[in-house]
Design an enzyme around this catalytic site. Structure first.
Site, PDB file in Angstrom:
ATOM      1  N   LYS A 195     -51.109 -73.082  22.622  1.00  0.00           N
ATOM      2  CA  LYS A 195     -50.265 -72.729  21.483  1.00  0.00           C
ATOM      3  C   LYS A 195     -48.954 -72.096  21.923  1.00  0.00           C
ATOM      4  O   LYS A 195     -48.016 -71.995  21.137  1.00  0.00           O
ATOM      5  CB  LYS A 195     -51.007 -71.857  20.466  1.00  0.00           C
ATOM      6  CG  LYS A 195     -51.741 -70.632  20.988  1.00  0.00           C
ATOM      7  CD  LYS A 195     -52.350 -69.841  19.814  1.00  0.00           C
ATOM      8  CE  LYS A 195     -53.785 -69.405  19.969  1.00  0.00           C
ATOM      9  NZ  LYS A 195     -54.076 -68.415  20.999  1.00  0.00           N
TER      10      LYS A 195
ATOM     11  N   LYS B 136     -53.377 -78.287  29.895  1.00  0.00           N
ATOM     12  CA  LYS B 136     -54.160 -78.078  28.675  1.00  0.00           C
ATOM     13  C   LYS B 136     -53.242 -77.863  27.475  1.00  0.00           C
ATOM     14  O   LYS B 136     -52.116 -77.370  27.616  1.00  0.00           O
ATOM     15  CB  LYS B 136     -55.153 -76.925  28.834  1.00  0.00           C
ATOM     16  CG  LYS B 136     -54.574 -75.545  28.691  1.00  0.00           C
ATOM     17  CD  LYS B 136     -55.662 -74.511  28.322  1.00  0.00           C
ATOM     18  CE  LYS B 136     -54.972 -73.204  27.928  1.00  0.00           C
ATOM     19  NZ  LYS B 136     -55.736 -72.281  27.143  1.00  0.00           N
TER      20      LYS B 136
ATOM     21  N   LYS C 126     -50.051 -67.156  34.303  1.00  0.00           N
ATOM     22  CA  LYS C 126     -49.254 -66.384  33.344  1.00  0.00           C
ATOM     23  C   LYS C 126     -48.227 -65.507  34.058  1.00  0.00           C
ATOM     24  O   LYS C 126     -47.139 -65.286  33.523  1.00  0.00           O
ATOM     25  CB  LYS C 126     -50.156 -65.556  32.417  1.00  0.00           C
ATOM     26  CG  LYS C 126     -50.916 -66.435  31.433  1.00  0.00           C
ATOM     27  CD  LYS C 126     -51.366 -65.730  30.174  1.00  0.00           C
ATOM     28  CE  LYS C 126     -51.916 -66.761  29.175  1.00  0.00           C
ATOM     29  NZ  LYS C 126     -52.573 -66.204  28.021  1.00  0.00           N
TER      30      LYS C 126
HETATM   31  P1  ATP Z   1     -52.250 -69.151  24.714  1.00  0.00           P
HETATM   32  O1  ATP Z   1     -51.678 -70.516  24.702  1.00  0.00           O
HETATM   33  O2  ATP Z   1     -51.542 -68.181  23.813  1.00  0.00           O
HETATM   34  O3  ATP Z   1     -52.536 -68.611  26.076  1.00  0.00           O
HETATM   35  P2  ATP Z   1     -54.701 -70.375  24.007  1.00  0.00           P
HETATM   36  O4  ATP Z   1     -54.245 -71.486  23.142  1.00  0.00           O
HETATM   37  O5  ATP Z   1     -55.183 -70.678  25.370  1.00  0.00           O
HETATM   38  O6  ATP Z   1     -53.643 -69.227  24.016  1.00  0.00           O
HETATM   39  P3  ATP Z   1     -56.799 -68.437  23.460  1.00  0.00           P
HETATM   40  O7  ATP Z   1     -56.722 -67.473  22.333  1.00  0.00           O
HETATM   41  O8  ATP Z   1     -56.517 -67.913  24.802  1.00  0.00           O
HETATM   42  O9  ATP Z   1     -55.841 -69.668  23.164  1.00  0.00           O
HETATM   43  O10 ATP Z   1     -58.210 -69.167  23.462  1.00  0.00           O
HETATM   44  C1  ATP Z   1     -59.117 -69.219  22.380  1.00  0.00           C
HETATM   45  C2  ATP Z   1     -60.250 -70.162  22.682  1.00  0.00           C
HETATM   46  O11 ATP Z   1     -59.774 -71.510  22.660  1.00  0.00           O
HETATM   47  C3  ATP Z   1     -60.873 -69.985  24.069  1.00  0.00           C
HETATM   48  O12 ATP Z   1     -62.279 -70.122  23.952  1.00  0.00           O
HETATM   49  C4  ATP Z   1     -60.304 -71.092  24.883  1.00  0.00           C
HETATM   50  O13 ATP Z   1     -61.160 -71.484  25.928  1.00  0.00           O
HETATM   51  C5  ATP Z   1     -60.164 -72.199  23.857  1.00  0.00           C
HETATM   52  N1  ATP Z   1     -59.108 -73.138  24.210  1.00  0.00           N
HETATM   53  C6  ATP Z   1     -57.802 -72.859  24.378  1.00  0.00           C
HETATM   54  N2  ATP Z   1     -57.095 -73.968  24.675  1.00  0.00           N
HETATM   55  C7  ATP Z   1     -57.997 -74.985  24.691  1.00  0.00           C
HETATM   56  C8  ATP Z   1     -57.877 -76.389  24.939  1.00  0.00           C
HETATM   57  N3  ATP Z   1     -56.722 -76.946  25.214  1.00  0.00           N
HETATM   58  N4  ATP Z   1     -58.987 -77.152  24.880  1.00  0.00           N
HETATM   59  C9  ATP Z   1     -60.182 -76.590  24.582  1.00  0.00           C
HETATM   60  N5  ATP Z   1     -60.359 -75.275  24.344  1.00  0.00           N
HETATM   61  C10 ATP Z   1     -59.289 -74.464  24.392  1.00  0.00           C
END
Ligand code: ATP
Ligand code: LTN
Length: 333
Positions: free
Chosen positions: A201, A198, A116
């Site tokens: 969002k 990965k 990040k």
């Molecule tokens: P950002 O993209 O804004 O960093 P994010 O999509 O990673 O956010 P978070 O709010 O950080 O979302 O994560 C929420 C939950 O979703 C966490 O438990 C994280 O491990 C899970 N998660 C996020 N992305 C994935 C993915 N691609 N596959 C499986 N689990 C995920």
């Protein structure tokens, strides 16, 4: 016979936008499934969200939307506590004490911080660096036994365990050392455009992710455009990350094994397969989308759920924070 005390679960999600299919498969879907067996506490991590710049009005709206989405995904406020992190101030109070028991070197090794800060080089703030300490406070302040998250959070959880063990060693038994809880399959759903990364969002390419609120035609288009490989065999393998990712999604939606999926699409090529993946996702998300719209329209109900959640969570957290403050030698009132 005395009823055995249920184990406690805590997890959180940032209100940084509509949840992706990755958030759902890797985390949120399981949260609903754990409610009967465990005592569950689910939190909207709005304090974590401001480690990246957010627009205030949008953040407030996204926080409400995140609450509605959690309920629409099956989290039942009659069974689980749902609340907004900033509404339980004890988390930040514990976070300070924990940060004095966390080493600079440990935080420097966190890959999320490295990723990040590289991506947002104009805003490498102290909060981004101490993010995992606040996450440790979120977990430890409830004495949580289990933390259901996706694989990307494994390192943060390991750090939480280290902080808890170190603190217990210095000040005497205080914190429960929590375990991670990862789905057997789908703990890391990959980007539809760059399957080595990965699904996230915050990706600037909208074709890389499926959002829980995407319309059916959008889901179909994103699946059709998903990057696959040069041959056209539906089979899982490390050198076919795109197809393997779609198979993981399809398997998570339908419960079919990889073997069953390979047989189902034997000799049929990627075109048919991608349509089937899209249809399975649409079938799973449609009822969630309907329920989301209904909930979001009932603002009074949502506010009541969050208020009750924050009050109950606040009582538990306050007790823990007081205990810790006493242990480290803070003068009591
Ligand atoms: P950002 O993209 O804004 O960093 P994010 O999509 O990673 O956010 P978070 O709010 O950080 O979302 O994560 C929420 C939950 O979703 C966490 O438990 C994280 O491990 C899970 N998660 C996020 N992305 C994935 C993915 N691609 N596959 C499986 N689990 C995920
Ligand atoms: N950092 C987490 C969100 C989060 C969390 C938590 C998860 C904040 N506090 C406590 C589990 C337990 C993420 O998913 N990015």
């Amino acid at each position: 016979m005395e009823e055995q005390k249920k184990k406690r679960i805590l997890s959180g999600i940032q209100p940084t936008g509509t949840f992706t299919l990755g958030n759902y498969i890797g985390a949120v879907r399981n949260w609903g499934q754990l409610q009967d067996e465990y005592e569950c506490i689910y939190m909207i991590a709005n304090l974590h969200a401001i480690t990246l710049r957010q627009e205030p009005a949008k953040l407030r709206q996204q926080t409400r939307e995140a609450a509605a989405l959690l309920l629409a995904c099956g989290i039942d406020p009659a069974k689980s506590l749902v609340f907004v992190q900033s509404q339980v101030p004890a988390h930040t109070q514990l976070s300070w004490v924990l940060s004095c028991n966390t080493q600079f070197g440990e935080l420097s090794r966190m890959t999320q911080f490295k990723d990040k800060s590289a991506k947002h080089a104009d805003n490498v703030n102290a909060g981004l660096f101490t993010y995992p300490v606040l996450m440790a406070a979120d977990i430890l302040i409830y004495g949580a036994d289990l933390v259901p998250v996706g694989a990307d959070q494994k390192q943060h959880l390991e750090l939480t365990r280290n902080i808890a063990e170190r603190f217990n060693g210095v000040y005497g038994p205080t914190f429960t050392v929590p375990e991670g809880y990862f789905p057997k399959q789908g703990a890391r759903i990959m980007s539809l455009q760059e399957p080595e990364r990965k699904m996230s969002k915050s990706d600037e390419n909208v074709n890389a992710f499926i959002l829980l609120l995407d319309e059916p035609d959008v889901i179909l288009r994103k699946c059709k455009r998903a990057v696959t490989d040069s041959d056209s065999r539906v089979a899982a393998s490390p050198d076919k990350p795109g197809v393997t990712n779609l198979m993981t999604i399809y398997s998570s939606m339908t419960g079919k094994t990889f073997d069953e999926i390979e047989r189902e699409f034997d000799g049929r090529g990627y075109g048919d397969f991608k349509i089937a993946v899209a249809e399975s996702v649409i079938a799973e998300l449609s009822p969630i989308q309907r329920e989301y719209k209904r909930l979001l329209a009932d603002r009074a109900y949502l506010e009541e759920v969050l208020k009750t959640g924050a009050e109950t969570a606040g009582r538990i957290a306050r007790r823990y924070a007081d205990k810790v403050y006493k242990k480290v030698g803070m003068l009591q009132l």
